[in-house]
Design a protein around this motif. Structure first.
Motif, PDB file in Angstrom:
ATOM      1  N   GLY A  49       0.818  -1.203   0.000  1.00 41.33           N
ATOM      2  CA  GLY A  49       0.000   0.000   0.000  1.00 41.33           C
ATOM      3  C   GLY A  49       0.853   1.254   0.000  1.00 41.33           C
ATOM      4  O   GLY A  49       2.075   1.208   0.004  1.00 41.33           O
ATOM      5  N   LYS A  50       0.176   2.373   0.005  1.00 39.29           N
ATOM      6  CA  LYS A  50       0.869   3.656   0.030  1.00 39.29           C
ATOM      7  C   LYS A  50       1.303   3.966   1.447  1.00 39.29           C
ATOM      8  O   LYS A  50       0.716   3.497   2.407  1.00 39.29           O
ATOM      9  CB  LYS A  50      -0.065   4.760  -0.464  1.00 39.29           C
ATOM     10  N   SER A  51       2.299   4.808   1.579  1.00 35.33           N
ATOM     11  CA  SER A  51       2.726   5.197   2.930  1.00 35.33           C
ATOM     12  C   SER A  51       1.672   6.117   3.523  1.00 35.33           C
ATOM     13  O   SER A  51       0.928   6.783   2.824  1.00 35.33           O
ATOM     14  CB  SER A  51       4.077   5.898   2.878  1.00 35.33           C
ATOM     15  N   GLY A  52       1.603   6.117   4.818  1.00 35.70           N
ATOM     16  CA  GLY A  52       0.630   6.966   5.494  1.00 35.70           C
ATOM     17  C   GLY A  52      -0.506   6.158   6.055  1.00 35.70           C
ATOM     18  O   GLY A  52      -0.337   5.044   6.499  1.00 35.70           O
ATOM     19  N   GLY A  53      -1.661   6.715   6.011  1.00 34.48           N
ATOM     20  CA  GLY A  53      -2.844   6.074   6.571  1.00 34.48           C
ATOM     21  C   GLY A  53      -3.875   7.132   6.875  1.00 34.48           C
ATOM     22  O   GLY A  53      -3.778   8.260   6.400  1.00 34.48           O
ATOM     23  N   THR A  54      -4.854   6.834   7.649  1.00 33.03           N
ATOM     24  CA  THR A  54      -5.862   7.820   7.984  1.00 33.03           C
ATOM     25  C   THR A  54      -5.317   8.768   9.045  1.00 33.03           C
ATOM     26  O   THR A  54      -4.356   8.472   9.735  1.00 33.03           O
ATOM     27  CB  THR A  54      -7.141   7.143   8.511  1.00 33.03           C
ATOM     28  N   LYS A  55      -5.970   9.894   9.187  1.00 40.14           N
ATOM     29  CA  LYS A  55      -5.531  10.879  10.173  1.00 40.14           C
ATOM     30  C   LYS A  55      -5.610  10.326  11.582  1.00 40.14           C
ATOM     31  O   LYS A  55      -4.815  10.668  12.434  1.00 40.14           O
ATOM     32  CB  LYS A  55      -6.369  12.149  10.043  1.00 40.14           C
ATOM     33  N   SER A  56      -6.585   9.467  11.828  1.00 38.26           N
ATOM     34  CA  SER A  56      -6.749   8.911  13.168  1.00 38.26           C
ATOM     35  C   SER A  56      -5.733   7.817  13.469  1.00 38.26           C
ATOM     36  O   SER A  56      -5.590   7.406  14.606  1.00 38.26           O
ATOM     37  CB  SER A  56      -8.159   8.333  13.331  1.00 38.26           C
ATOM     38  N   GLY A  57      -5.038   7.340  12.469  1.00 38.66           N
ATOM     39  CA  GLY A  57      -4.064   6.276  12.664  1.00 38.66           C
ATOM     40  C   GLY A  57      -4.707   4.903  12.767  1.00 38.66           C
ATOM     41  O   GLY A  57      -4.057   3.936  13.109  1.00 38.66           O
ATOM     42  N   ALA A  58      -6.018   4.816  12.476  1.00 43.37           N
ATOM     43  CA  ALA A  58      -6.727   3.544  12.602  1.00 43.37           C
ATOM     44  C   ALA A  58      -6.272   2.552  11.540  1.00 43.37           C
ATOM     45  O   ALA A  58      -6.297   1.351  11.757  1.00 43.37           O
ATOM     46  CB  ALA A  58      -8.230   3.773  12.489  1.00 43.37           C
ATOM     47  N   HIS A  59      -5.862   3.060  10.386  1.00 42.78           N
ATOM     48  CA  HIS A  59      -5.449   2.163   9.320  1.00 42.78           C
ATOM     49  C   HIS A  59      -3.955   1.884   9.446  1.00 42.78           C
ATOM     50  O   HIS A  59      -3.134   2.762   9.383  1.00 42.78           O
ATOM     51  CB  HIS A  59      -5.732   2.789   7.952  1.00 42.78           C
ATOM     52  N   THR A  60      -3.630   0.647   9.672  1.00 42.52           N
ATOM     53  CA  THR A  60      -2.241   0.220   9.738  1.00 42.52           C
ATOM     54  C   THR A  60      -2.027  -0.785   8.626  1.00 42.52           C
ATOM     55  O   THR A  60      -2.818  -1.688   8.448  1.00 42.52           O
ATOM     56  CB  THR A  60      -1.938  -0.448  11.091  1.00 42.52           C
ATOM     57  N   HIS A  61      -0.970  -0.596   7.878  1.00 45.72           N
ATOM     58  CA  HIS A  61      -0.727  -1.469   6.742  1.00 45.72           C
ATOM     59  C   HIS A  61      -0.360  -2.877   7.189  1.00 45.72           C
ATOM     60  O   HIS A  61       0.151  -3.088   8.278  1.00 45.72           O
ATOM     61  CB  HIS A  61       0.354  -0.882   5.845  1.00 45.72           C
ATOM     62  N   LEU A  62      -0.596  -3.818   6.309  1.00 43.61           N
ATOM     63  CA  LEU A  62      -0.394  -5.234   6.597  1.00 43.61           C
ATOM     64  C   LEU A  62       1.050  -5.537   6.999  1.00 43.61           C
ATOM     65  O   LEU A  62       1.292  -6.240   7.979  1.00 43.61           O
ATOM     66  CB  LEU A  62      -0.812  -6.045   5.377  1.00 43.61           C
ATOM     67  N   LYS A  63       2.000  -5.010   6.279  1.00 45.82           N
ATOM     68  CA  LYS A  63       3.408  -5.260   6.592  1.00 45.82           C
ATOM     69  C   LYS A  63       3.748  -4.752   7.992  1.00 45.82           C
ATOM     70  O   LYS A  63       4.453  -5.425   8.750  1.00 45.82           O
ATOM     71  CB  LYS A  63       4.306  -4.581   5.553  1.00 45.82           C
ATOM     72  N   GLN A  64       3.250  -3.583   8.357  1.00 41.59           N
ATOM     73  CA  GLN A  64       3.501  -3.040   9.685  1.00 41.59           C
ATOM     74  C   GLN A  64       2.870  -3.922  10.759  1.00 41.59           C
ATOM     75  O   GLN A  64       3.438  -4.115  11.834  1.00 41.59           O
ATOM     76  CB  GLN A  64       2.950  -1.619   9.788  1.00 41.59           C
ATOM     77  N   SER A  65       1.695  -4.469  10.462  1.00 43.43           N
ATOM     78  CA  SER A  65       1.034  -5.357  11.415  1.00 43.43           C
ATOM     79  C   SER A  65       1.812  -6.652  11.610  1.00 43.43           C
ATOM     80  O   SER A  65       1.893  -7.170  12.721  1.00 43.43           O
ATOM     81  CB  SER A  65      -0.378  -5.689  10.941  1.00 43.43           C
ATOM     82  N   VAL A  66       2.360  -7.170  10.536  1.00 50.98           N
ATOM     83  CA  VAL A  66       3.165  -8.396  10.641  1.00 50.98           C
ATOM     84  C   VAL A  66       4.419  -8.108  11.460  1.00 50.98           C
ATOM     85  O   VAL A  66       4.856  -8.939  12.253  1.00 50.98           O
ATOM     86  CB  VAL A  66       3.508  -8.954   9.245  1.00 50.98           C
ATOM     87  N   ASN A  67       4.963  -6.911  11.306  1.00 47.03           N
ATOM     88  CA  ASN A  67       6.164  -6.530  12.052  1.00 47.03           C
ATOM     89  C   ASN A  67       5.916  -6.503  13.559  1.00 47.03           C
ATOM     90  O   ASN A  67       6.840  -6.662  14.340  1.00 47.03           O
ATOM     91  CB  ASN A  67       6.671  -5.173  11.568  1.00 47.03           C
ATOM     92  N   THR A  68       4.663  -6.314  13.968  1.00 46.29           N
ATOM     93  CA  THR A  68       4.317  -6.295  15.394  1.00 46.29           C
ATOM     94  C   THR A  68       3.414  -7.476  15.757  1.00 46.29           C
ATOM     95  O   THR A  68       2.652  -7.412  16.709  1.00 46.29           O
ATOM     96  CB  THR A  68       3.624  -4.977  15.769  1.00 46.29           C
ATOM     97  N   SER A  69       3.500  -8.561  15.002  1.00 50.83           N
ATOM     98  CA  SER A  69       2.568  -9.679  15.155  1.00 50.83           C
ATOM     99  C   SER A  69       2.942 -10.683  16.247  1.00 50.83           C
ATOM    100  O   SER A  69       2.127 -11.517  16.610  1.00 50.83           O
ATOM    101  CB  SER A  69       2.427 -10.429  13.823  1.00 50.83           C
ATOM    102  N   LEU A  70       4.142 -10.611  16.795  1.00 49.56           N
ATOM    103  CA  LEU A  70       4.543 -11.543  17.849  1.00 49.56           C
ATOM    104  C   LEU A  70       3.772 -11.204  19.114  1.00 49.56           C
ATOM    105  O   LEU A  70       3.949 -10.137  19.702  1.00 49.56           O
ATOM    106  CB  LEU A  70       6.046 -11.463  18.102  1.00 49.56           C
ATOM    107  N   LYS A  71       2.885 -12.100  19.529  1.00 47.27           N
ATOM    108  CA  LYS A  71       2.019 -11.841  20.678  1.00 47.27           C
ATOM    109  C   LYS A  71       2.526 -12.492  21.951  1.00 47.27           C
ATOM    110  O   LYS A  71       2.363 -11.943  23.028  1.00 47.27           O
ATOM    111  CB  LYS A  71       0.580 -12.302  20.388  1.00 47.27           C
ATOM    112  N   SER A  72       3.102 -13.674  21.848  1.00 45.37           N
ATOM    113  CA  SER A  72       3.658 -14.330  23.038  1.00 45.37           C
ATOM    114  C   SER A  72       4.739 -15.304  22.603  1.00 45.37           C
ATOM    115  O   SER A  72       4.700 -15.848  21.509  1.00 45.37           O
ATOM    116  CB  SER A  72       2.568 -15.062  23.822  1.00 45.37           C
ATOM    117  N   ALA A  73       5.702 -15.480  23.506  1.00 44.12           N
ATOM    118  CA  ALA A  73       6.804 -16.399  23.230  1.00 44.12           C
ATOM    119  C   ALA A  73       7.194 -17.084  24.527  1.00 44.12           C
ATOM    120  O   ALA A  73       7.683 -16.442  25.453  1.00 44.12           O
ATOM    121  CB  ALA A  73       7.991 -15.651  22.631  1.00 44.12           C
ATOM    122  N   SER A  74       6.937 -18.377  24.592  1.00 46.30           N
ATOM    123  CA  SER A  74       7.338 -19.180  25.744  1.00 46.30           C
ATOM    124  C   SER A  74       8.014 -20.440  25.219  1.00 46.30           C
ATOM    125  O   SER A  74       7.994 -20.710  24.024  1.00 46.30           O
ATOM    126  CB  SER A  74       6.123 -19.539  26.605  1.00 46.30           C
TER     127      SER A  74
END
Length: 160
Positions: A81-106
């Motif tokens: 997608g294009k860089s940026g997003g909505t003014k509210s920041g509600a839209h996060t691109h897929l790649k950015q979400s994958v970058n923060t996708s680690l939820k737990s590690a045991s």
């Protein structure tokens, strides 16, 4: 007699390994999954490139007659997608979400989760959308993890 072999020290190192290694492995996985966006495909036993969207294929209507005048549409990476997003920041691109996708590690479980509702559709190819896998089981990743665990175990056991 037990101190001669260093069992107590070895057990302490194993406990530390069980605590420290899962986040390291989790981050290895995250980097591997994010790399899919750079490579434009997913690596399981071998690399499988993503199907190109119509905006990148000469002769296709989306290539010739785009709905929006976007000069980068033909060369922009797939699923980024294009860089940026909505003014509210509600839209996060897929790649950015994958970058923060680690939820737990045991020691027993490492969990990645991508919250976007459209992530599954892209990853699995639902509703007439081509499959563009970016996260999931990978033989290549498992081998990298196995090598990391083995190298750490060898450090503890003192073998070469």
């Amino acid at each position: 007699m037990a101190s001669r072999f260093g069992f107590a020290e070895m057990l302490q190192k194993m406990d530390a390994l069980k605590r420290d290694l899962p986040p390291i492995i989790g981050n290895m996985g995250t980097r591997f999954f994010v790399e899919s966006f750079t490579k434009q495909g997913f690596t399981d036993t071998s690399f499988e490139a993503w199907q190109k969207p119509q905006r990148m294929i000469p002769g296709m209507p989306a290539y010739k007659y785009p709905l929006k005048k976007d000069l980068n549409r033909r060369s922009r990476n797939i699923l980024v997608g294009k860089s940026g997003g909505t003014k509210s920041g509600a839209h996060t691109h897929l790649k950015q979400s994958v970058n923060t996708s680690l939820k737990s590690a045991s020691w027993s479980n490492i969990l990645w989760a991508v919250p976007q509702p459209y992530a599954r559709r892209h990853n699995e190819g639902l509703d007439n959308m081509p499959k563009r896998k970016f996260i999931g089981y990978s033989y290549t990743l498992m081998k990298q993890i196995e090598e990391k665990v083995n190298s750490e175990m060898i450090k503890i056991l003192g073998r070469k």
